[in-house]
Design a protein around this motif. Structure first.
Motif, mmCIF file in Angstrom:
data_model
loop_
_atom_site.group_PDB
_atom_site.id
_atom_site.type_symbol
_atom_site.label_atom_id
_atom_site.label_comp_id
_atom_site.label_asym_id
_atom_site.label_seq_id
_atom_site.Cartn_x
_atom_site.Cartn_y
_atom_site.Cartn_z
ATOM 1 N N LYS A 1 0.834 -1.186 0.000
ATOM 2 C CA LYS A 1 0.000 0.000 0.000
ATOM 3 C C LYS A 1 0.875 1.244 0.000
ATOM 4 O O LYS A 1 1.880 1.316 0.705
ATOM 5 C CB LYS A 1 -0.929 0.001 1.224
ATOM 6 C CG LYS A 1 -1.883 1.162 1.269
ATOM 7 C CD LYS A 1 -2.857 1.051 2.435
ATOM 8 C CE LYS A 1 -3.824 2.226 2.441
ATOM 9 N NZ LYS A 1 -4.806 2.109 3.548
ATOM 10 N N GLU A 2 0.470 2.242 -0.771
ATOM 11 C CA GLU A 2 1.243 3.485 -0.845
ATOM 12 C C GLU A 2 1.051 4.301 0.427
ATOM 13 O O GLU A 2 -0.052 4.435 0.954
ATOM 14 C CB GLU A 2 0.800 4.283 -2.055
ATOM 15 C CG GLU A 2 1.575 5.594 -2.228
ATOM 16 C CD GLU A 2 1.121 6.357 -3.462
ATOM 17 O OE1 GLU A 2 0.425 7.379 -3.285
ATOM 18 O OE2 GLU A 2 1.435 5.902 -4.585
ATOM 19 N N ASN A 3 2.160 4.845 0.938
ATOM 20 C CA ASN A 3 2.129 5.750 2.092
ATOM 21 C C ASN A 3 2.552 7.129 1.612
ATOM 22 O O ASN A 3 3.706 7.323 1.197
ATOM 23 C CB ASN A 3 3.069 5.253 3.191
ATOM 24 C CG ASN A 3 2.555 3.999 3.876
ATOM 25 O OD1 ASN A 3 1.972 4.049 4.940
ATOM 26 N ND2 ASN A 3 2.786 2.854 3.240
ATOM 27 N N ILE B 1 6.321 6.677 0.484
ATOM 28 C CA ILE B 1 6.802 5.302 0.419
ATOM 29 C C ILE B 1 5.893 4.526 -0.528
ATOM 30 O O ILE B 1 4.700 4.365 -0.266
ATOM 31 C CB ILE B 1 6.810 4.639 1.813
ATOM 32 C CG1 ILE B 1 7.620 5.479 2.809
ATOM 33 C CG2 ILE B 1 7.386 3.228 1.719
ATOM 34 C CD1 ILE B 1 7.576 4.954 4.222
ATOM 35 N N ASN B 2 6.455 4.071 -1.637
ATOM 36 C CA ASN B 2 5.672 3.363 -2.648
ATOM 37 C C ASN B 2 5.438 1.905 -2.244
ATOM 38 O O ASN B 2 6.177 1.343 -1.439
ATOM 39 C CB ASN B 2 6.396 3.404 -3.996
ATOM 40 C CG ASN B 2 6.493 4.806 -4.552
ATOM 41 O OD1 ASN B 2 5.511 5.556 -4.527
ATOM 42 N ND2 ASN B 2 7.665 5.172 -5.046
ATOM 43 N N GLU C 1 1.206 2.028 6.696
ATOM 44 C CA GLU C 1 0.079 1.122 6.479
ATOM 45 C C GLU C 1 0.474 0.053 5.460
ATOM 46 O O GLU C 1 1.308 0.275 4.590
ATOM 47 C CB GLU C 1 -1.141 1.905 5.971
ATOM 48 C CG GLU C 1 -1.678 2.909 6.979
ATOM 49 C CD GLU C 1 -2.920 3.619 6.479
ATOM 50 O OE1 GLU C 1 -3.489 3.149 5.478
ATOM 51 O OE2 GLU C 1 -3.314 4.632 7.086
ATOM 52 N N GLY C 2 -0.163 -1.128 5.582
ATOM 53 C CA GLY C 2 0.191 -2.234 4.706
ATOM 54 C C GLY C 2 1.609 -2.707 4.922
ATOM 55 O O GLY C 2 2.293 -3.146 3.996
#
Length: 344
Positions: free
Chosen positions: A1-3, A29-30, A64-65
Motif C-alpha cells: 500500500k502506498e504511504n 513510500i511506494n 500502512e500495509g
C-alpha cells in the motif's frame, strides 16, 4: 500500500538510560519499496548521545500495509562488516489483560531462558534487557552451569527491575565468571524471572550480544528472543523439533541446552541431528545424549566428516524426545565479526 507521508517518532535510550526523543519524515513510500534509514542522518548528534556505548531505539510510525518488523543493525565503515537482526515489539504501553500471562503454577518458574556464555580470550557475552515490556516488576535469578550440568554459580535476586524506572540494562556475563574465578572457555546460563503480584507479561524480550574484542571487526551479534513462559501444558509434549542454517567457512558453532521452567528439573534428552547441504539430497546423522541442565556445543570445523560434507551452505535439523531443548547457532569469523541467532 502506498504511504503518502511516512512519519516516524523515536525514543533513543543510551547506556546511562538517558532518553533522546524526536521525529522525522521519510516522505512518500511506494508499494514494495525498500527504505534504508541511517539514523545518524535523521537524529542530530546521535553518536555524541550514545558516547561510543550501546543503546536502543523505539519507533512509532504511521505506515500502512506494513509487516511490523524491521531489518535493523549496525554497519562498520572502518572495516567492511555488518551485523543485522530484526526489530521487536515495544510492549511498554500494552496493559490489557491479554498482554499478561495468566498461568501461575508453583512447579514452574514464571519464565526462563538458556543462553550460552563464550569465555575464551577476547570473547564476550552480554545479556541485554530492554525497556519495552508491559508494565511490571520482577527480579532475575541467574544460574551458571558447567557443560555437564553442575551449578557453579547461583544468585537468587541478581537484579531487580522496576516498571517505574525504565532502564536499558546490560549484564556482563563474563564479569560474573571472572569475579567467581570460573575460567573454562564455555558455560551455560539459565536466566530465570520472578514477577511481582503474579503480573507476568506475555512477551519479555531479551537480547544476547556475543562478540570478540581487539580484532578488525567491532560488531558482535545481537540475538532477540523471548523468555519461555512457565507453561505446565508443555510437559505433555513428546518432544521438540528445530532447525538452523550452517555457514561452514565462517567457523560455525551450534549450541544446545536442556533447560526448563520446571524448578526441580531432571528430564534428560536424546537428540538426533540431521545435517543437509545445498549440493544434493544426502545427509549426515549424529545422535547425542543431553542431561538435564546441561549443554552441548558442536564446532563444525572440528568434525572432519561435517567439514568435508558441508563444503557449501547447509542446515541442520534438531529432533529431541524432550520439549525443552533450546539452542543457537553462531559464526565466529576471523575478522572478529560474529553472527548468530536462536534456533527456528
Amino acid at each position: 500500500k502506498e504511504n503518502e507521508e511516512g512519519f516516524v517518532e523515536y525514543v533513543v535510550t543510551n547506556s546511562k538510560s538517558e532518553k533522546l526523543t524526536g521525529k522525522f519524515s521519510l516522505g512518500k513510500i511506494n508499494p514494495f519499496q525498500t527504505k534504508l534509514i541511517h539514523f545518524r542522518d535523521f537524529i542530530h548528534d546521535l553518536a555524541g548521545f550514545l558516547g561510543e556505548e550501546h543503546g536502543a531505539i523505539s519507533l512509532k510510525h504511521n505506515f500502512e500495509g506494513f509487516y511490523p518488523r524491521f531489518l535493523v543493525g549496525n554497519i562498520q565503515s572502518s572495516f567492511p562488516s555488518v551485523s543485522f537482526t530484526h526489530s521487536y515489539y515495544d510492549c511498554s504501553n500494552c496493559i490489557e489483560d491479554t498482554d499478561f500471562w495468566n498461568r501461575i503454577n508453583k512447579k514452574h518458574y514464571d519464565s526462563s531462558v538458556y543462553v550460552p556464555i563464550f569465555n575464551k580470550e577476547k570473547q564476550f557475552t552480554d545479556l541485554m534487557i530492554y525497556p519495552n515490556f508491559s508494565p511490571s516488576d520482577f527480579s532475575l535469578k541467574i544460574n551458571i552451569h558447567e557443560k555437564n550440568g553442575n551449578v557453579v554459580f547461583t544468585k537468587e535476586n541478581f537484579l531487580g527491575i522496576n516498571q517505574s524506572n525504565k532502564k536499558l540494562i546490560k549484564i556482563n556475563l563474563n564479569k560474573i565468571l571472572d569475579e567467581n574465578k570460573l575460567s573454562d572457555n564455555f558455560y551455560a546460563a539459565h536466566i530465570i524471572t520472578e514477577f511481582k503480584e503474579n503480573k507476568i507479561p506475555s512477551r519479555i524480550k531479551f537480547g544476547l550480544n556475543v562478540g570478540v574484542k581487539g580484532l578488525e571487526s567491532k560488531l558482535p551479534c545481537n540475538i532477540c528472543f523471548n523468555t519461555k513462559m512457565g507453561n505446565p501444558l508443555l510437559e505433555n509434549k513428546s518432544g521438540s523439533f528445530h532447525w538452523a542454517p550452517i555457514f561452514p567457512h565462517r567457523n560455525a558453532i551450534i549450541t544446545l541446552g536442556n533447560f526448563s521452567t520446571i524448578k526441580d528439573y531432571k528430564k534428560d534428552a536424546n537428540i538426533e541431528l540431521n545435517f543437509y547441504r545445498m549440493n544434493d539430497e544426502t545427509s549426515i546423522t549424529k545422535k547425542l545424549f543431553l542431561g538435564a541442565n546441561s549443554e552441548e556445543r558442536i564446532f563444525i570445523n572440528e568434525h572432519e566428516d561435517l567439514k568435508e560434507f558441508l563444503s557449501n551452505e547447509g542446515w541442520v535439523t534438531i529432533k529431541a524426545d524432550n520439549p525443552y531443548i533450546e539452542g543457537y547457532y553462531f559464526n565466529m569469523n576471523k575478522s572478529g565479526s560474529v553472527s548468530g541467532d536462536h534456533f527456528f
